[in-house]
Design a protein around this motif. Sequence first.
Motif, PDB file in Angstrom:
ATOM      1  N   TYR A 100       0.861  -1.187   0.000  1.00  0.00           N
ATOM      2  CA  TYR A 100       0.000   0.000   0.000  1.00  0.00           C
ATOM      3  C   TYR A 100       0.896   1.235   0.000  1.00  0.00           C
ATOM      4  N   LYS A 107      -3.859   1.006  -2.857  1.00  0.00           N
ATOM      5  CA  LYS A 107      -3.275  -0.337  -2.853  1.00  0.00           C
ATOM      6  C   LYS A 107      -2.462  -0.471  -4.133  1.00  0.00           C
ATOM      7  N   ASN A 164      -3.112  -9.148  -4.187  1.00  0.00           N
ATOM      8  CA  ASN A 164      -2.813  -9.935  -2.984  1.00  0.00           C
ATOM      9  C   ASN A 164      -1.925 -11.120  -3.321  1.00  0.00           C
ATOM     10  N   LYS A 189      -2.229  -9.530   6.383  1.00  0.00           N
ATOM     11  CA  LYS A 189      -3.479  -9.846   7.085  1.00  0.00           C
ATOM     12  C   LYS A 189      -3.482 -11.334   7.386  1.00  0.00           C
ATOM     13  N   TRP A 201      -3.332  -8.546  12.036  1.00  0.00           N
ATOM     14  CA  TRP A 201      -2.661  -7.877  10.911  1.00  0.00           C
ATOM     15  C   TRP A 201      -1.376  -7.220  11.392  1.00  0.00           C
ATOM     16  N   TYR A 222     -13.811  -6.110  -5.832  1.00  0.00           N
ATOM     17  CA  TYR A 222     -13.576  -5.748  -4.436  1.00  0.00           C
ATOM     18  C   TYR A 222     -14.926  -5.489  -3.742  1.00  0.00           C
ATOM     19  N   GLN A 280     -17.069  -4.212  -0.868  1.00  0.00           N
ATOM     20  CA  GLN A 280     -16.624  -3.209   0.100  1.00  0.00           C
ATOM     21  C   GLN A 280     -17.456  -3.218   1.384  1.00  0.00           C
ATOM     22  N   ASP A 327     -17.698  -4.724   6.806  1.00  0.00           N
ATOM     23  CA  ASP A 327     -16.805  -4.188   5.757  1.00  0.00           C
ATOM     24  C   ASP A 327     -15.957  -5.342   5.257  1.00  0.00           C
ATOM     25  N   TYR A 367     -12.655  -6.864   2.888  1.00  0.00           N
ATOM     26  CA  TYR A 367     -11.331  -6.502   2.366  1.00  0.00           C
ATOM     27  C   TYR A 367     -10.890  -7.525   1.316  1.00  0.00           C
ATOM     28  N   GLU A 397     -10.244  -9.545  -2.141  1.00  0.00           N
ATOM     29  CA  GLU A 397      -9.915  -9.216  -3.541  1.00  0.00           C
ATOM     30  C   GLU A 397     -10.154 -10.487  -4.344  1.00  0.00           C
TER      31      GLU A 397
END
Length: 1963
Positions: free
Chosen positions: A284, A291, A295, A341, A396, A529, A531, A589, A591, A593
């Motif tokens: 990031y 980003k 990943n 993560k 994380w 993504y 969200q 939320d 995260y 991908e």
Amino acid sequence: MASLGSADRRAFALKINRHSSAEIRKHFGGNHGLHHSRTNSNASATVWLTVPQTYDAVEPLDLEEFFMSQLKSGDSALMQEFGDFPDDDLKVEQVEKECRTIRHSVPEDGVELDPHVRDCIKSYTQPWLVVSRRCQGDGWSVYSERTGLHKLLRKQTFESDFQPENQEKTVKSPTLATLTDDSGHTLTSSDFNLRCLTPDKRVEGLLAFSSHEELDRLNQETRQGNRHPELFALYPPPDEEDTVEIRPVPDCPREHIGERVMIRCQSIKFEIEIEPIFATMALYDLKEKKKISENFYCDLNSEQFKNFLKNHTDHIDPSSTAKSAIFSITYPSTDIYLVIKIEKVLQQGEISDCVDPYVTLRECDSGKNKDKIEKLRNQADSFCQRLGRYRMPFAWATVNIMEVISSATLERDITDSENTKGGKSSSIDRRGLPRRNSERYSTIDEPFCNVSGFKPATITISTIIKQVCTIKLDMSPVNDTPTSCLSTELIPLKPVAEKSTRLIKEVLEFPSSEVYVPHNIYRNLLYVYPQRLNFVNRLTSARNITIKIQFMSGEDPGSAMCVIFGKSSGPEFLSEVYTPVTYHNKSPDFYEEVKIALPARLTERHHLLFTFFHISCQQKQNQSGSCETLIGYSWLPILNIDRLQTGQYCLPIILERLPVNYSLHTPEVPPVKWMEGHKGLFNLEIQAVSSVHTQDNHLERFFTLCHALEGGVTFPVRIREEKIPENKLEHELKLSIIALSSSSLEALVLSLHRVLDKLFTLIMQPMVIAGQTANLAQIAFESVVSIINSLHNSQELIRDQLGRNSLLATYLYWNFLCFFFPFSRYSTMGRATAATVGSMLLQSRIRSSSNPDIPGPHNSAEDDEVKNILSAKQFHEELALQMVVSTGVCRENAYKYAWFFFELLVKSMAQHVSQLDKYNIPRRSRFSDRFKDDITTIVSVVTAEIGTILVKQQKVEQAEKVNISLAFFLYDLMSLMDRGFVFHLVKNYCNQMSAKSVSMPTLISMRLEFLRILCSHEHYLNLSLFFSSPASAPASPCPSISSQSSGSCSFQEQQRILALFELSPEFKQQHYLTGLLLTELSAALDMESEGRSINAIYSLLCAHDLDHRCIKPEVRAKVAALYLPLVGIIIESTNYLDFTGTCSGGPDDDLENVPPINQSVAMAIAGNPFNTLGRNALLSMASMQGKSIATLAADTSRHLLVCFLWVMKNADGNLIQRWTIDMPPSQLNKLLELLTICISCFEYRFIVCTISVLFFFFSCSVFIYHTGTDRTMGQREVLRWRKDLTQWRQTNDRQDKTKAELDQEALISGNLATESNLIVLDLLETIVQAVPLADCKDSVVGGVLKVLLHSLTCSQSTTFLSHTFSTLRALVVKFGDLLFEEEAEQCADLCQKVLQYCSSPVDENRSQACATLYLIMRYSYSNASNFSRVKMQVTMSLASLVGKSSDFQEEYLRRSLRTILAYAEEDTEMQNTQLPSQVDELLRNLNSILSDTVKMREFQEDPEMLMDLMYRIAKGYQTSPDLRLTWLQNMAEKHNNRKCYTESAMCLVHAAALVAEYLSMLEDHKYLPVGSVTFQNISPNVLEESAVSDDILSPDEDGVCSGRYFTESGLVGLLEQAAELFSNGGLYEAVNEVYKIIIPILEAHRDFRKLASTHDKLQRAFDNIIQKGHKRMFGTYFRVGFYGAKFGDLDEREFIYKEPGITHLPEISHRLENFYSQCFGDDTLVMIKDSTPVDRKQLNPNKAYIQITYVEPFFDDYEMKDRLTNFEKNFNLRRFMYTTPFTKSGRPRGELNEQYKRKTILTTMHAFPYVKTRINVIQKEEFDLTPIEVAIEDMQKKTRELAVATHREQPDAKMLQMLLQGSVGATVNQGPLEVAQVFLNEIPADPKLFRHHNKLRLCFKEFIMRCGEAVEKNKHLIASDQKEYQQELKKNYNRLRENLRPMLERKIPELYKPIIRPRLENR
């Protein structure tokens, strides 16, 4: 640039059209001539030269015709090799694309693709088309191969590199036992026997030759052995910034990759291990809030934990087990973080509950917690079995990547020396890393983030939550792709591992800013993504929410495509993926991908399906089935009106089953049950990384319409919501073409190759639309121009050094090919072309492309295919036409960026020619006449455009770029078109460019760059027809040079030879390009823009020298003959070669250490070397008038000279010899001067610094010779006063180089110095061998000898020296009588140089020098008078050598003397003569002189003792004036080196007096000084030179006083030098006295130039006296006494030492103490601190004592009347005084009434200043002062100081206040007051003291008066803030006056009684 007037202006400037004066007048005399001024150095007025503005380039030959006829007639091998271009010269080849992966990334087979996708894939996979030429760049490529050169070279031995074994000098205790003042004989006797030494090896065959010719032949054979063939291989390569002819080949197109870092996950360690965990890593950029990588998934779970999940894992692909990832960073920044993560399998409970066991339990407490841990494992197992497919976030961590890299880089810098490979990995604790804003990292700047060069590092990171986990990562830079690596599409990368190893994945980068690199591979990826989700308002129990994401090709559940990339430890591709679950969160939320490989063909059915579930973590009792509870669905079609959907979306959620055909609509449409009434609840973002989908409206529209043109589509064509029928297609296509330039720069660049391909197709190929022909060529061309313009104007895109946009250059070189254009005629709309009206006016006209006038092939027998090719419409023809007919802005930009279209034309033409070559079509028939017309027009217009840019826009840089692009265009055309046609284009260009109203240097510079590029053509030699140049002397009626005089050769033949060296019209026509370049050079040299022209020639000759085709000597001779006119130009420009720079000579050079000898004086001494009024005269005149003379820069001169040497090295020897015979004497003198400059220029310098860093540089020394016409004034010494003013340094950053590299450079430079000097030597031999035919033998031989002698003064290699000594011996053998009789001065220099090499530490040098010296003696013996002269010269040379050289090795010289003795003894022919005994006697004398060297070596560190010794040696030669003069000069040199300028001047005054004595005996001229008596005004010491009287000195005796100084001009030279030194020493009054002697001599010689400069110097001297006034500093004097037997003769002797002004006692004390401590040891030496008389009895006999006292000059009262000025009080000093305080009690200090003082007056043997800085004390007087006399003296001194300070013209307030403070200040008024109270309070009882009492009273009266004046004066000087201080001073003064008044008014009555009694009157 100074000139000698218009008549004598440099001839070569007019050689452009020299043979046609009419043409010169016509073209040079026009009114448009530019006035260009140069200052005339010998006239006060400025001379204006009208410089030619234009010239007509000569008409070139018809090259094709010439080649045809020559090749038919000539049959030599040379013609075969260098005639016409080779058949396979042009190479058009397909090059397979570089592919990083093992196969191209393309969609799977069997799918029908869209035309656009098909085009893309074809573009990414088809081979590149590269056009090249076989020999292109041959000359330049060799420079890169120079790296191994040092392995082939022989190391040259230089004396400067030679380290003798016995380097250490021991400081012996000094003694003067042998040096007594009264010695009547020469103090050089020695008992040392030479015969006890072993002689050196003798030179073999010294006299073994039968004739002079054989001697020359033997010498030449030896000289030619082991020579380096390529001179330029040894020379530093041309500066790449300057080489315009290098056109860089663009890098081949590659996929963009940033700086790469490999991160390997080494371990993820928890305190307890109870369940599988999974890591996700990504980069990031905090600053950009973005980003910047996809990943990377990895896990390090054990097999036990992997088994927990086996129910949910079908299989594990190897690619999913990767532990290492390669991240790419395009824009390194200090804000880039790696975020890790960590997830675990979903389980019941909040994250805090899940973490709790990890925090509370420890593996180390396993005994205690074993059961708990086992229970937790079983619990985890059950969750995995049931919920294994779902994840939950767990922990994380972050790490700042750049901090790690910076730390590792710093550590690398520190440890590199120990660990060069970086094998050790440094361990860095994350918590220990400093933050960015810490002091250590505050200086890290983004440009300095070195991602590619850090040391591999291991990072330990702790997770953020309570540090439950420790992660270890290895980081290392990636320079080459490692084996077993997979691309982001999971295709294996090259190189492939031979055996299976753990795989590494490349992680795709999402750069933080735009990257402007066109797409190069097929890539079609989609990133989804999710969200956030908002179920807060929904009253359900749905709290553990996950989303199942699928990529669907239809609505059937089986339509889910397996295109989703998997994670770690699983399949590569999946058909569905679930998002991690946030426990009990209704609005989670996400995260996640999701990476999807998009299918190549997308339909409206393709969509993303999102299914929302609630996950039950705990199985309920009545629930046995799935843990998933369906909540609802949402979807997103991939295409929206045929365009890929990307960006942010907020989708509603459907609560019931999906309706039929839902995928055809957006989620807003179907009438079904929606959650929260159709409200958007699910936010997601879609990003595409695709090289297929442009995602730009303008580009998509353009591509779609282009494909519609190609057919296969049904009308109307749909674009977005718009439908376009066929009849509107042309209009819409034109609009889309125009709109292309509006697309975003990034999108345009990404699709650049395809856009250009399409536009070029449209230019070439008229389209049939709805039955009508549509010509889109013009609009497509304009669009291309617009795109080119916008790319060049973008600040984001880089350009190369030629100003070419790198993206476009890459496209042209690799991607562009025109074979995709069909070879058939197409009907087009009307075509316009251009016709020339006048020379510049271009108008359009219409021409149809279906014109039947297009010329077809004339030969009807040619086959149809050739006809088709020739008659078919060609892309280059269409492009050229479009360029010609373009108008307005399009035309302006097309020509502004003409390079692009030129390279496009060339590549298209090359493809055309490569097709024709298969059919042997002649060059002339390759292209149509119409096309040639267009090319002519284009070249003409571009040339005009260059002028427009220069004149109207004043943009020189832009004009240069266009000029270079035009040059490269013609350069390329040479290989493709009729070469005669191209030459005509060149001619037109030159004529057009010479007619511009632009400054001449700019035009010349433009034309030069243009020609330089043309001349860099690989077949330049063929183009210049060099094989038709005469490589050898033409056959002549003269049988041989040595047998006949040149008179028998015809005059025509002589002129023909000389003409070869001139730039004639015939030469220019025959050798077209060479002629143009040399014409430009000669014009540029006269225009002061010579740098580029010389660099052009220099780089051209570099290319020839290193060209493998020019290896044969006969080829090289031909090539060299091509440049013979260059030699003529260089010789003519000799006067302007300059070697003055600003670099210093070495580490010891000091700006203050400027030689005190003025250059004009040096010129007077030096004489004129070649009897020519050349550049040195100009320099001397200019320096006298303070004017500058225009010269070439040092490095430019050097390039020019190396070109000259190359031509001389390779040209035919006979031709050069004939040339030197035929040339006029003045020209030959210039040639010899040029050779002298060459030697200086390439001198080798090699210095060993104190830090043992070895480096070298070349020295270019200035040699300034006086050029007086009077022969008697010209006989001067050249060698002795040679000064290296500056050096040209050839060093790069030495600090960056290793010792090996520096040694390698030194090796190459040593070989360069040797080779260049040997070339000069070859040429000198050529000249000398032609001497028998020359008219003036003596001047030629003398000139050659001068050059040879000069070469011996420079640092030379042993190789060169051995050949030079051979040449010198040959000269002595062949021209001995001439040398000894006519060149006496040079003979003296020869003796000195040879003798110097006799003392060389290098055996080979010594051996050669001994042989040479013996040969000189042997051949001079044949003439007795000559031998006596040689004896004297050798003796003087040795004396000079011994005196001046500080590192002189007498042991080597002794060995050489023994070797010469051996030669004499072994010479059988001379045994019966007197020669052996004469040689023996001479060597004995030399040996005795050497003994002085030993003594001088002892005193090297003690300058006073050394000067004493040299003084005594000089005195010993009182009977030998030549030697005494030599030693006086040696002393002057030593003083000068120590900056004792006055003493150095005195030595020269003594020398001048000696010469004056000799001259007064020889001839009686009134203007000459009458012996040394005339000099006594300068110094009375000079009278000692009158010891030379008639009985000692006989001027007639041969060899005595024969040196160059014993002449009137020698006398003037010595005195001028002395005057200069006096001036440097600040004794300006003495300068006047010296010039009083010089001026009458100059007046007698009517030398008004010298008189002018003399009076100028006198004026400066007097100005200095006036300006400096009382601020002048003179010497400081000390008495130094030596006591103790250890001092030998110095014991109990006292000296006065003269030291520089403001030298303090501790300084001299420290100096002497240091030196004598080294001699005797610290314990032995004692410094006596006081100045009391030394009692010898109290001294320790084993110790040495030194007493130092400060003394002042002492004068009697009568002397002070004559010594009024400061100078007079410091000049001609013989008496000095010091005072010693004492008391009767024995103490030095006491009360005022008991304080006595002793004054000691010392008288010296000679007056200061003298030829030494210390002089013996010969007399001593003492007298004592009583206390009252001491008081009187003190008060007088105070009063005097006050008076001086008060009455100064500009009073110094601070000085005045300081004196007042000491006189009346409150704190010290006891001083004067106390003196008064002690001595004046009472009248003394002793009448003897009455007068003293009264004198003191009067002193006080005057003192108090002066104090009053000073106080008043101070009142006017003070500032406003000092008023109180003034009042205090006034009060103190009044108090002092009142206290003194009673004492001052009291008189002694006895003193005032009348002396005569009054008479009594008797009345």
